[in-house]
Design a protein around this motif. Sequence first.
Motif, PDB file in Angstrom:
ATOM      1  N   THR A   3       0.912  -1.277   0.110  1.00 37.87           N
ATOM      2  CA  THR A   3       0.058   0.061   0.004  1.00 37.87           C
ATOM      3  C   THR A   3       0.748   1.086  -0.027  1.00 37.87           C
ATOM      4  O   THR A   3       1.594   1.334   0.857  1.00 37.87           O
ATOM      5  N   ARG A   4       0.997   1.946  -1.140  1.00 39.95           N
ATOM      6  CA  ARG A   4       1.525   3.387  -1.074  1.00 39.95           C
ATOM      7  C   ARG A   4       0.716   4.401  -0.394  1.00 39.95           C
ATOM      8  O   ARG A   4      -0.540   4.353  -0.526  1.00 39.95           O
ATOM      9  N   VAL A   5       1.539   5.285   0.409  1.00 43.96           N
ATOM     10  CA  VAL A   5       0.917   6.431   0.693  1.00 43.96           C
ATOM     11  C   VAL A   5       1.553   7.761   0.232  1.00 43.96           C
ATOM     12  O   VAL A   5       2.919   7.862   0.407  1.00 43.96           O
ATOM     13  N   GLU A   6       0.843   8.540  -0.591  1.00 42.81           N
ATOM     14  CA  GLU A   6       1.255   9.740  -1.332  1.00 42.81           C
ATOM     15  C   GLU A   6       0.736  10.907  -0.862  1.00 42.81           C
ATOM     16  O   GLU A   6      -0.582  11.016  -0.376  1.00 42.81           O
ATOM     17  N   PRO A   7       1.477  11.988  -0.697  1.00 42.75           N
ATOM     18  CA  PRO A   7       0.963  13.277  -0.354  1.00 42.75           C
ATOM     19  C   PRO A   7       0.019  13.950  -1.452  1.00 42.75           C
ATOM     20  O   PRO A   7       0.350  13.465  -2.523  1.00 42.75           O
ATOM     21  N   ALA A   8      -0.921  14.590  -1.069  1.00 41.49           N
ATOM     22  CA  ALA A   8      -1.970  15.095  -2.041  1.00 41.49           C
ATOM     23  C   ALA A   8      -1.485  15.764  -3.112  1.00 41.49           C
ATOM     24  O   ALA A   8      -1.407  15.929  -4.408  1.00 41.49           O
ATOM     25  N   ALA A   9      -0.088  16.730  -2.753  1.00 40.17           N
ATOM     26  CA  ALA A   9       0.425  17.598  -3.649  1.00 40.17           C
ATOM     27  C   ALA A   9       0.986  16.650  -5.001  1.00 40.17           C
ATOM     28  O   ALA A   9       0.862  17.209  -5.996  1.00 40.17           O
ATOM     29  N   THR A  10       1.402  15.429  -4.698  1.00 39.13           N
ATOM     30  CA  THR A  10       1.939  14.896  -5.781  1.00 39.13           C
ATOM     31  C   THR A  10       1.301  13.583  -6.260  1.00 39.13           C
ATOM     32  O   THR A  10       1.758  12.908  -7.251  1.00 39.13           O
ATOM     33  N   GLY A  11       0.043  13.204  -5.453  1.00 42.22           N
ATOM     34  CA  GLY A  11      -0.477  12.152  -5.680  1.00 42.22           C
ATOM     35  C   GLY A  11      -1.741  12.076  -6.611  1.00 42.22           C
ATOM     36  O   GLY A  11      -2.327  10.926  -6.873  1.00 42.22           O
ATOM     37  N   ILE A  12      -2.270  13.307  -6.968  1.00 45.73           N
ATOM     38  CA  ILE A  12      -3.783  13.310  -7.873  1.00 45.73           C
ATOM     39  C   ILE A  12      -3.357  12.397  -9.125  1.00 45.73           C
ATOM     40  O   ILE A  12      -4.389  11.778  -9.230  1.00 45.73           O
ATOM     41  N   LEU A  13      -2.428  12.747  -9.856  1.00 42.73           N
ATOM     42  CA  LEU A  13      -2.222  12.188 -11.272  1.00 42.73           C
ATOM     43  C   LEU A  13      -2.251  10.692 -11.124  1.00 42.73           C
ATOM     44  O   LEU A  13      -2.819   9.850 -11.766  1.00 42.73           O
ATOM     45  N   LEU A  14      -1.410  10.412  -9.805  1.00 43.72           N
ATOM     46  CA  LEU A  14      -1.197   8.871  -9.675  1.00 43.72           C
ATOM     47  C   LEU A  14      -2.732   8.269  -9.484  1.00 43.72           C
ATOM     48  O   LEU A  14      -2.798   7.075  -9.749  1.00 43.72           O
ATOM     49  N   ALA A  15      -3.249   8.881  -8.468  1.00 43.64           N
ATOM     50  CA  ALA A  15      -4.650   8.385  -8.005  1.00 43.64           C
ATOM     51  C   ALA A  15      -5.751   8.185  -9.312  1.00 43.64           C
ATOM     52  O   ALA A  15      -6.207   7.075  -9.525  1.00 43.64           O
ATOM     53  N   ALA A  16      -5.591   9.346 -10.270  1.00 42.23           N
ATOM     54  CA  ALA A  16      -6.225   8.989 -11.521  1.00 42.23           C
ATOM     55  C   ALA A  16      -6.027   7.812 -12.297  1.00 42.23           C
ATOM     56  O   ALA A  16      -6.712   7.022 -12.863  1.00 42.23           O
ATOM     57  N   GLU A  17      -4.632   7.521 -12.286  1.00 42.33           N
ATOM     58  CA  GLU A  17      -4.236   6.508 -13.003  1.00 42.33           C
ATOM     59  C   GLU A  17      -4.729   5.231 -12.514  1.00 42.33           C
ATOM     60  O   GLU A  17      -5.150   4.061 -13.429  1.00 42.33           O
ATOM     61  N   VAL A  25      -8.839   3.635  -4.628  1.00 38.69           N
ATOM     62  CA  VAL A  25      -7.986   4.543  -4.084  1.00 38.69           C
ATOM     63  C   VAL A  25      -8.488   5.310  -2.833  1.00 38.69           C
ATOM     64  O   VAL A  25      -9.670   5.638  -3.028  1.00 38.69           O
ATOM     65  N   ALA A  26      -7.743   5.320  -1.674  1.00 39.42           N
ATOM     66  CA  ALA A  26      -8.347   6.121  -0.628  1.00 39.42           C
ATOM     67  C   ALA A  26      -7.977   7.491  -0.739  1.00 39.42           C
ATOM     68  O   ALA A  26      -6.868   7.734  -0.973  1.00 39.42           O
ATOM     69  N   PHE A  27      -8.958   8.361  -0.314  1.00 33.82           N
ATOM     70  CA  PHE A  27      -8.861   9.763  -0.411  1.00 33.82           C
ATOM     71  C   PHE A  27      -9.652  10.589   0.667  1.00 33.82           C
ATOM     72  O   PHE A  27     -10.770   9.851   0.906  1.00 33.82           O
ATOM     73  N   PRO A  28      -9.145  11.736   1.026  1.00 33.50           N
ATOM     74  CA  PRO A  28      -9.787  12.548   1.911  1.00 33.50           C
ATOM     75  C   PRO A  28     -10.971  13.160   1.456  1.00 33.50           C
ATOM     76  O   PRO A  28     -11.107  13.708   0.420  1.00 33.50           O
ATOM     77  N   THR A  29     -12.183  13.270   2.244  1.00 38.22           N
ATOM     78  CA  THR A  29     -13.303  14.251   2.100  1.00 38.22           C
ATOM     79  C   THR A  29     -13.251  15.225   2.960  1.00 38.22           C
ATOM     80  O   THR A  29     -12.803  14.951   4.113  1.00 38.22           O
ATOM     81  N   GLU A  30     -14.189  16.176   3.254  1.00 40.49           N
ATOM     82  CA  GLU A  30     -14.652  16.932   4.277  1.00 40.49           C
ATOM     83  C   GLU A  30     -15.140  16.176   5.410  1.00 40.49           C
ATOM     84  O   GLU A  30     -14.933  16.402   6.502  1.00 40.49           O
ATOM     85  N   ALA A 127     -10.457  15.584  -2.745  1.00 37.93           N
ATOM     86  CA  ALA A 127     -11.675  14.860  -3.460  1.00 37.93           C
ATOM     87  C   ALA A 127     -11.811  15.557  -4.718  1.00 37.93           C
ATOM     88  O   ALA A 127     -11.913  14.796  -5.855  1.00 37.93           O
ATOM     89  N   ASP A 128     -12.031  16.593  -4.732  1.00 40.63           N
ATOM     90  CA  ASP A 128     -12.252  17.565  -6.035  1.00 40.63           C
ATOM     91  C   ASP A 128     -11.321  17.218  -7.300  1.00 40.63           C
ATOM     92  O   ASP A 128     -11.787  17.112  -8.294  1.00 40.63           O
ATOM     93  N   ALA A 129      -9.893  17.641  -6.878  1.00 39.51           N
ATOM     94  CA  ALA A 129      -8.940  17.387  -7.779  1.00 39.51           C
ATOM     95  C   ALA A 129      -8.935  16.039  -8.263  1.00 39.51           C
ATOM     96  O   ALA A 129      -8.830  15.822  -9.614  1.00 39.51           O
ATOM     97  N   ILE A 130      -9.168  14.726  -7.509  1.00 35.53           N
ATOM     98  CA  ILE A 130      -9.247  13.538  -7.916  1.00 35.53           C
ATOM     99  C   ILE A 130     -10.191  13.336  -9.087  1.00 35.53           C
ATOM    100  O   ILE A 130     -10.169  12.641 -10.106  1.00 35.53           O
ATOM    101  N   LEU A 131     -11.474  13.830  -8.454  1.00 31.20           N
ATOM    102  CA  LEU A 131     -12.843  13.627  -9.307  1.00 31.20           C
ATOM    103  C   LEU A 131     -12.679  14.199 -10.662  1.00 31.20           C
ATOM    104  O   LEU A 131     -12.903  13.732 -11.819  1.00 31.20           O
ATOM    105  N   ARG A 132     -12.067  15.479 -10.678  1.00 29.52           N
ATOM    106  CA  ARG A 132     -12.039  16.241 -11.861  1.00 29.52           C
ATOM    107  C   ARG A 132     -10.708  15.780 -12.746  1.00 29.52           C
ATOM    108  O   ARG A 132     -11.032  15.368 -14.081  1.00 29.52           O
TER     109      ARG A 132
END
Length: 334
Positions: A3-17, A25-30, A127-132
């Motif tokens: 299980t990789r843990v990536e900071p949001a700053a670098t992880g968005i593209l990876l999450a989408a992949e 993929v696990a990600f934060p929401t409000e 969450a917004d960046a990953i969804l978009r």
Amino acid sequence: MHTRVEPAATGILLAAEYLRAGEPVAFPTETVYGLGADARRDNAVRKIYAAKGRPSGNPLIVHIADPADARPTVGFTAHWSGLAEKLAKRFWPGPLTLIVPRGPRLSELVSGGRHTVALRCPRHPVADAILRTFAGPLAAPSANRSGFTSPTTAAHVRAELDGRIPLIIDGGACHIGLESTVVDLSGAVPTVLRPGAVTVEMLRDAIGDVQLGMTTVRTQDSAASPGQHARHYAPHTPAYRFARAQWAAAQNFAQRFEPVALLSFADDLHLPAPHETFRLSADQTEYARSLYAAMRDADAKNLRAILVLLPDSHAGLWAAIADRLQRATEPLPP
Ligand code: TXA
Ligand code: MG
């Protein structure tokens, strides 16, 4: 599985992949961390159920990037009512989930055999960046093992799902800390199945008639919403709730089952060592934000029991807090 843990700053593209490859993929929401996967693909959705150990009859919430995505995601225009539109306009993006009749565009698995689907547009930059970036609907239940406490940090997700999912995006602690309000719009009267940060008072102010449908049912019975099962959101240590008027009984219990953890928002209630007292805020927003982390900390001490002081108010967010405590604990034994 690693299980990789990536900071949001670098992880968005990876999450989408990963999501495009059909992986969860696990990600934060409000509200709490979610475990997301492509809501249109059976195989992707199946991986969520498998990682969580979630019964297939317990449906998932589908997350969308934009309120305008609701209609196309549901599939049939007629299924997105004026009432749904009104609530979405007022509370989206935000901690509100709407249950509406489902169309053909989503995997049937997200509905757990029902004719309805739950939709939510979250208000969180990650969450917004990953969804978009993914550009599609994501089924995302809370990122915990089925039946246990929802995660409000990436470390909580890891504690629950390490080795069971490929990627966690770390976006810090969730600022609400309790799951979204679930409102069923598929019946004659809008019904709150799970109270949350969009309170019943706020809903009534927006649309008038709203009924409460969150009667707790015993674990074996079928429920309108499986989050209504009596045992849910629970720690592993036996946990008991008590009202302030039962403080003497709680102290007595603690003496018999030493050592216990006390979760309390009242400054004057305290148990001496070897017991451990976990102090929560008397402010409803602060309390909600830190409840699940406190429950996990108390659980990790491996004491004989956890005692939780119930709030005396049911106004605003306290209704959601009381609801979760009700499900996570048993009444104090006599
Ligand atoms: O705040 C939240 O809602 C978080 C974040 C990640 O968005 N998600 C979440 O999902 O709490 P989950 O799966 O742990 O809880 C969803 C609740 C469950 O109680 C489920 O039974 C109910 O919503 N639900 C989902 N779809 C439903 C449907 N079609 N009919 C009735 N209940 C439904
Ligand atoms: Mg959950």
